[in-house]
Write a protein that holds these residues in place. Sequence first.
Motif, PDB file in Angstrom:
ATOM      1  N   ASP A 141      46.470  43.121  37.646  1.00  0.00           N
ATOM      2  CA  ASP A 141      45.791  43.902  36.620  1.00  0.00           C
ATOM      3  C   ASP A 141      45.755  43.084  35.335  1.00  0.00           C
ATOM      4  N   HIS A 142      44.561  42.879  34.822  1.00  0.00           N
ATOM      5  CA  HIS A 142      44.369  42.143  33.574  1.00  0.00           C
ATOM      6  C   HIS A 142      43.618  43.075  32.634  1.00  0.00           C
ATOM      7  N   ASP A 202      41.862  45.952  31.618  1.00  0.00           N
ATOM      8  CA  ASP A 202      41.238  47.071  32.330  1.00  0.00           C
ATOM      9  C   ASP A 202      40.544  46.672  33.629  1.00  0.00           C
ATOM     10  N   SER A 237      40.904  44.799  37.700  1.00  0.00           N
ATOM     11  CA  SER A 237      41.841  44.488  38.779  1.00  0.00           C
ATOM     12  C   SER A 237      41.234  43.468  39.723  1.00  0.00           C
ATOM     13  N   GLY A 267      37.936  47.249  41.756  1.00  0.00           N
ATOM     14  CA  GLY A 267      38.049  45.907  41.196  1.00  0.00           C
ATOM     15  C   GLY A 267      37.283  44.941  42.066  1.00  0.00           C
ATOM     16  N   ARG A 273      47.803  42.897  43.988  1.00  0.00           N
ATOM     17  CA  ARG A 273      46.929  43.374  42.912  1.00  0.00           C
ATOM     18  C   ARG A 273      47.349  42.763  41.581  1.00  0.00           C
TER      19      ARG A 273
END
Length: 125
Positions: free
Chosen positions: A70-71, A73, A75, A39, A68
Motif C-alpha cells: 500500500d502506497h 491510496d 495498492s 489495485g 500487498r
Amino acid sequence: IQKNSKGKRLRKLKDPMVITESAASRIRTLLSKRPDALGVRLGVRTRGCNGLSYTLNYAEEQKKFETRIDHDDISVLIEPKALMYLIGSTMDFYEDDLTAEFRFDNPNAESYCGCGESFNVAKNG
C-alpha cells in the motif's frame, strides 16, 4: 499497531519493492478509470527474448498468497511466483515525448534484452 492472537505487537515488515511517487501517480490515474479495481497486480511471465517479462493488470481482489504493498491510496499486489524476482526492486513511471512506461530497477536481473522488454536472473547452481 497490529497484535497477534497472544496480544504481542507485530512489526510491519519492510515492503519487498519500492514504488516511486511517479509510479504511484500513474497507477492512481489508471485506477480512477476502473473504480471497481482494488489495485494493480504485478507479475512476471516467461516470454520475451531474454526469459522473463513483467505483467501489470487490474486487480479486483487480493488472491491467496499475494503480497500487498500500500502506497498512500493505491495498492500493488505481487503474484506469489513473481515475488522472488522482484524483491529489492524499484517501480517507476517514465514519460517523455516518445514513450510512457513503467520501469523496474531490479537488482535480481542479470541481463536485459536489447529492447528492454524482458530480463534474465542468475541461476543458482
